[in-house]
Design a protein around this motif. Structure first.
Motif, short mmCIF file in Angstrom:
data_model
loop_
_atom_site.label_atom_id
_atom_site.label_comp_id
_atom_site.label_asym_id
_atom_site.label_seq_id
_atom_site.Cartn_x
_atom_site.Cartn_y
_atom_site.Cartn_z
N ALA A 135 -7.33 -4.85 -47.82
CA ALA A 135 -6.53 -3.95 -46.87
C ALA A 135 -5.65 -4.55 -45.98
O ALA A 135 -4.41 -4.25 -45.62
N LEU A 136 -6.26 -5.45 -45.24
CA LEU A 136 -5.55 -6.40 -44.14
C LEU A 136 -4.26 -7.00 -44.89
O LEU A 136 -3.33 -6.91 -44.29
N ALA A 137 -4.57 -7.54 -46.06
CA ALA A 137 -3.41 -8.17 -46.72
C ALA A 137 -2.35 -7.21 -46.95
O ALA A 137 -1.05 -7.71 -46.82
N VAL A 138 -2.54 -6.19 -47.33
CA VAL A 138 -1.60 -5.28 -47.88
C VAL A 138 -0.95 -4.47 -46.64
O VAL A 138 0.21 -4.18 -46.58
N ASP A 139 -1.72 -3.86 -45.71
CA ASP A 139 -1.42 -2.98 -44.74
C ASP A 139 -0.84 -3.70 -43.50
O ASP A 139 -0.27 -3.16 -42.91
N PHE A 140 -1.38 -5.02 -43.31
CA PHE A 140 -0.74 -5.58 -42.20
C PHE A 140 0.17 -7.01 -42.46
O PHE A 140 1.14 -7.09 -41.97
N THR A 141 -0.66 -7.93 -43.18
CA THR A 141 0.04 -9.01 -43.43
C THR A 141 1.18 -8.87 -44.32
O THR A 141 2.63 -9.65 -43.97
N ALA A 142 1.26 -8.10 -45.29
CA ALA A 142 2.47 -7.80 -46.11
C ALA A 142 3.78 -7.24 -45.27
O ALA A 142 4.67 -7.58 -45.53
N TYR A 143 3.23 -6.40 -44.42
CA TYR A 143 4.24 -5.70 -43.40
C TYR A 143 4.74 -6.74 -42.62
O TYR A 143 6.07 -6.74 -42.44
N VAL A 144 3.95 -7.58 -41.89
CA VAL A 144 4.68 -8.71 -41.14
C VAL A 144 5.59 -9.65 -42.06
O VAL A 144 6.78 -9.84 -41.44
N MET A 145 5.05 -10.03 -43.09
CA MET A 145 6.05 -10.97 -43.73
C MET A 145 7.27 -10.38 -44.29
O MET A 145 8.22 -10.87 -44.52
N SER A 146 7.04 -9.15 -44.65
CA SER A 146 8.28 -8.30 -45.23
C SER A 146 9.25 -8.22 -44.11
O SER A 146 10.58 -8.37 -44.27
N ALA A 147 8.75 -7.98 -43.02
CA ALA A 147 9.86 -8.05 -41.73
C ALA A 147 10.32 -9.37 -41.31
O ALA A 147 11.45 -9.34 -41.21
N HIS A 148 9.50 -10.27 -41.67
CA HIS A 148 9.93 -11.70 -41.59
C HIS A 148 11.19 -11.84 -42.51
O HIS A 148 12.38 -12.48 -42.11
N ARG A 149 10.92 -11.68 -43.81
CA ARG A 149 12.02 -11.71 -44.77
C ARG A 149 13.19 -10.86 -44.64
O ARG A 149 14.36 -11.34 -44.93
N ALA A 150 13.00 -9.87 -43.94
CA ALA A 150 14.15 -8.84 -43.67
C ALA A 150 14.91 -9.14 -42.51
O ALA A 150 16.24 -9.27 -42.54
N VAL A 151 14.31 -9.56 -41.61
CA VAL A 151 14.99 -10.22 -40.37
C VAL A 151 16.02 -11.34 -40.94
O VAL A 151 16.87 -11.50 -40.42
N ASP A 152 15.39 -12.36 -41.38
CA ASP A 152 15.98 -13.47 -42.04
C ASP A 152 17.37 -13.06 -42.94
O ASP A 152 18.36 -13.58 -42.81
N HIS A 153 17.01 -12.21 -43.69
CA HIS A 153 18.04 -11.65 -44.55
C HIS A 153 19.29 -10.99 -43.76
O HIS A 153 20.28 -11.12 -44.07
N LEU A 154 18.81 -10.00 -42.86
CA LEU A 154 19.66 -9.21 -42.29
C LEU A 154 20.63 -9.93 -41.25
O LEU A 154 22.08 -9.53 -40.99
N GLN A 155 19.93 -10.70 -40.54
CA GLN A 155 20.65 -11.73 -39.60
C GLN A 155 20.94 -10.78 -38.34
O GLN A 155 20.63 -10.91 -37.32
N ASP A 156 22.21 -10.02 -38.47
CA ASP A 156 22.91 -9.56 -37.28
C ASP A 156 23.29 -8.01 -37.87
O ASP A 156 24.09 -7.31 -37.16
N ARG A 157 22.49 -7.23 -38.59
CA ARG A 157 22.89 -5.87 -38.99
C ARG A 157 22.12 -5.39 -39.99
O ARG A 157 21.16 -5.93 -40.18
N GLY A 158 22.02 -4.18 -39.89
CA GLY A 158 21.17 -3.42 -40.98
C GLY A 158 20.04 -2.57 -39.99
O GLY A 158 19.91 -2.70 -38.76
#
Length: 256
Positions: free
Chosen positions: A123-146
């Motif tokens: 539950a922690l892996a899906v509901d928290f860790t995956a959220y944070v790591m998905s956000a990390h990938r999203a910020v890296d991809h988006l850079q300055d927009r989105g």
């Protein structure tokens, strides 16, 4: 008195950006709230890329998305090592330069004493860790927009003895979303949190059967997943200067 030939409505509304032509990733986009969001965005001209754990659910969701717009996706379990990275890699190959991240995939969790150690870790892996790591990938991809939008839970507002793990995790996501908004807002990335109360979906089974869910939606004591999707649509169509930091949605007939 004669009406003026032209009415000045400059202060009656504000210009809002459209969604057509944008591209979005949606985790947990095969069922429930995530599916409803993906279908609504696709109907608005957004190309979507989704994921879910079940191949049949994925196929069904993509069929519906294809009826209203354009979408693709993969089956994966974001609680397993390397799967967040695989999802984002495949999304990049398919969409290219996407600009919306809906971070939504979650699994139910019970009271701490009702779960064994492996269940808590998953539950922690899906509901928290995956959220944070998905956000990390999203910020890296988006850079300055989105836009980055998280799905939270009303359990953080109405704590109960059987919601120990889930409410605790979602409380962490609530704080993370607000802190991330402050961190990346100057870069041009908008971050918001949609917080739904009781909503009909597979997530509620087996505690609430599909038949009971249908009855409660009819009685307005439970929301439809599509209601939450409409809230997300509102959040995504605000002017770029405006961030809906948190949208809390509850059923009309409730003691929440």
């Amino acid at each position: 008195m004669a009406k003026p030939e032209k009415t000045d409505l400059s202060d009656a509304h504000t210009a809002r950006p459209g969604l057509s032509g944008r591209k979005a990733i949606v985790t947990g986009g095969t069922t429930g709230i995530g599916r409803a969001i993906a279908v609504l965005l696709a109907s608005e001209g957004v190309e979507v890329f989704i994921c879910g754990r079940n191949e049949d659910h994925l196929a069904d969701a993509l069929e519906r998305i294809g009826e209203v717009g354009k979408g693709n996706g993969i089956a994966c379990d974001l609680g397993e090592k390397g799967e967040v990275e695989r999802f984002f890699s495949e999304a990049g190959k398919t969409l290219g330069n996407w600009d919306i991240a809906i971070i939504n995939a979650a699994v139910p969790a019970e009271g701490l004493a009702d779960m064994d150690g492996d269940e808590v870790r998953y539950a922690l892996a899906v509901d928290f860790t995956a959220y944070v790591m998905s956000a990390h990938r999203a910020v890296d991809h988006l850079q300055d927009r989105g836009d980055i939008l998280f799905t939270g839970s009303y359990s953080t507002h109405k704590l109960g003895p059987g919601s120990t793990v889930y409410a605790g995790v979602k409380s962490g996501i609530h704080g993370f979303a607000e802190a991330l908004r402050r961190e990346v807002s100057q870069k041009g990335i908008k971050v918001g949190l949609v917080t739904p109360a009781l909503t009909g979906s597979d997530f509620q089974k087996p505690d609430i059967s599909p038949e009971e869910q249908a009855d409660r939606i009819q009685d307005e004591t439970m929301m439809r997943a599509e209601d939450i999707a409409v809230g997300v649509h509102f959040m995504l169509t605000q002017p770029r200067r405006t961030v809906v930091q948190e949208m809390v949605l509850v059923q009309r007939d409730t003691d929440a």
